[in-house]
Write a protein that holds these residues in place. Sequence first.
Motif, short mmCIF file in Angstrom:
data_model
loop_
_atom_site.label_atom_id
_atom_site.label_comp_id
_atom_site.label_asym_id
_atom_site.label_seq_id
_atom_site.Cartn_x
_atom_site.Cartn_y
_atom_site.Cartn_z
N PRO A 119 0.81 -1.23 0.00
CA PRO A 119 0.00 0.00 0.00
C PRO A 119 0.83 1.27 0.00
CG PRO A 119 -0.08 -1.10 2.14
CD PRO A 119 0.58 -2.05 1.19
N SER A 120 2.08 1.20 0.48
CA SER A 120 2.93 2.39 0.52
C SER A 120 3.27 2.90 -0.88
CB SER A 120 4.22 2.09 1.28
OG SER A 120 5.01 1.14 0.59
N GLY A 163 -9.08 0.73 0.56
CA GLY A 163 -7.69 0.31 0.77
C GLY A 163 -7.17 0.73 2.13
N ALA A 164 -7.54 1.96 2.56
CA ALA A 164 -7.12 2.45 3.87
C ALA A 164 -7.77 1.64 4.99
CB ALA A 164 -7.48 3.92 4.02
N LEU A 165 -9.06 1.32 4.85
CA LEU A 165 -9.75 0.49 5.86
C LEU A 165 -9.10 -0.88 5.96
CD1 LEU A 165 -13.56 1.19 5.26
CD2 LEU A 165 -12.12 2.06 7.10
N PHE A 166 -8.75 -1.45 4.82
CA PHE A 166 -8.12 -2.77 4.80
C PHE A 166 -6.73 -2.71 5.44
CE2 PHE A 166 -5.95 -6.24 2.28
CZ PHE A 166 -6.49 -7.27 3.03
N LEU A 167 -5.99 -1.65 5.14
CA LEU A 167 -4.66 -1.48 5.73
C LEU A 167 -4.75 -1.39 7.26
CD1 LEU A 167 -1.61 -0.93 5.51
CD2 LEU A 167 -2.15 1.48 5.11
N LEU A 168 -5.70 -0.63 7.77
CA LEU A 168 -5.89 -0.53 9.22
C LEU A 168 -6.23 -1.88 9.83
CD1 LEU A 168 -7.95 2.80 9.54
CD2 LEU A 168 -5.54 2.45 10.11
N ALA A 412 -11.06 -8.09 2.57
CA ALA A 412 -10.68 -7.09 1.56
C ALA A 412 -11.80 -6.88 0.55
CB ALA A 412 -9.40 -7.52 0.85
N VAL A 413 -12.38 -7.98 0.06
CA VAL A 413 -13.47 -7.89 -0.90
C VAL A 413 -14.72 -7.31 -0.25
CG1 VAL A 413 -15.02 -9.22 -2.39
CG2 VAL A 413 -12.58 -9.76 -2.33
N ALA A 414 -15.03 -7.79 0.98
CA ALA A 414 -16.24 -7.35 1.66
C ALA A 414 -16.21 -5.84 1.92
CB ALA A 414 -16.42 -8.10 2.97
N LEU A 415 -15.08 -5.33 2.43
CA LEU A 415 -14.97 -3.89 2.69
C LEU A 415 -15.15 -3.09 1.41
CD1 LEU A 415 -11.97 -3.80 5.20
CD2 LEU A 415 -14.32 -3.13 5.69
#
Length: 490
Positions: A119-120, A163-168, A412-415
């Motif tokens: 993600p970075s 992507g941010a929610l998944f990263l957290l 990841a898919v659900a979010l």
Amino acid sequence: MASSPSLNEKQRDVEIEHQRDVEADLRAAVDEEFGGHEARQKLEKKLLRKLDARMGILIVIYILNYIDRNNASAARLRGFETDLNLKNQEFNTLLSILYVGYILMQIPSNMFLNYIGKPSIYLPCCMIVWGMISILTGITRNFIGALLTRFFLGFVEAAFFPGALFLLSKWYKRNELGMRTAILSCGSLISNAFGSLIASGILDGMEGKLGHAAWRWLFYIEGALTMFVAVCALFILPDFPATSHTWLSPEEVRLAERRMEEDVGVGDESETESGGQMHGLALAFADWKVWWLALALTSLVVSLSFNAFFPTLSATMGFNPTITLLLCAPPWVFATIVAFLMCRHSDKTQERFWHIAIPLAFGIVGFIIAISTMSLAARYISLFLMAQSYAGFIIFLTWVSNSIPRPPSKRAVALAFINAFSQLGNIAGSYVWPKVWGPSYAHSYAICISTNGLCIIMCYVFKRHLEKKNREFAKKEQEEGRPAGFRYLS
């Protein structure tokens, strides 16, 4: 015969006590890997400080994400519609087309992010592109040009929020996630406040500079700012625990992975690898909870569609464009404070439903006030009540992460799917506020009341389902003599 149940109960108590001792020994053994319990706690605090410092840039990115998405509403006050010769519903179409691209890309984007584990690099690169597209919006001359830039803006911006929610969710435990999600999501509220102030300054001071209209400078300046922050983010954002080895020690990497295993009793990466990305897609689409949450969030998003028209609603109070934009800021500052306090209390009490329902109920009160009167003071108070309902939206997003914990490929898919599906509410919401319904917008507010109420009802049904599942977990653990394990937050 009467003594038999007593003996069975005693035997079960002994088994449970033994199981607890085994669990305690295992925890002690795990802590020993990090130098004991106290040493582990110290290391964990250090890890969280490092994480929070790096994750902080997500708030800045989200503020710019929302500013670039909503600056058309501010530009509307200074000739955007006139210069592009927009007619009838064309402005509303420009708002809604962004969400078409936004919907299309969220699931593929999150699947790709989970696959590459970087993600970075991925998120800042997407940010550079959307900043460039935002700048290009400032050079458009007609409806078609603006339509294309808005479509591709949504296409690229889609990568960020899911992507941010998944990263957290890859770094923080469930009891830590609510506050972090809240702080991130407060970025959207802050953007509404400061976005209005920035827009007010640019639109008031840049008219005619170098031969360009002030609304064009709005897109130029805010797009350039986005690109600058994106370059900084390349060096700040973390990757996932399994792919972050430059700024963490090997011991901190092991602790980060161990924390996620302990949180739900299963490892993160091992489950991601077992079925691949398409397996996560199939798991998400086969789970009715994902569809239920997606529908509930869509209904909520329709009721929050006033956000994109906030300057228009503020303008119904009769002030000039500069004062109108300045008046937009205080309600969103208030909303940010409410959201932060509600999310903090929700995490502390480990409760979700009432922390969603109460802000939404106050939002309904705000809609009713706006329908009932054209009084200046009452309508401004109604804007505060409407804005604070975003606290419910933020806690809802946290509830999604909590309710679909593992495996990561499914999460990841659900979010992404739930967030993408809910953008249908933004498309519909773009047409909920036609000018002909102003200045009272009574029909618009009535629609918001209905969709807000529907979301509360659906959330209550979901809460009861999770409580039933928790009772089943408790019963099974009691029958098998195991200590309390995973529980859904309801």
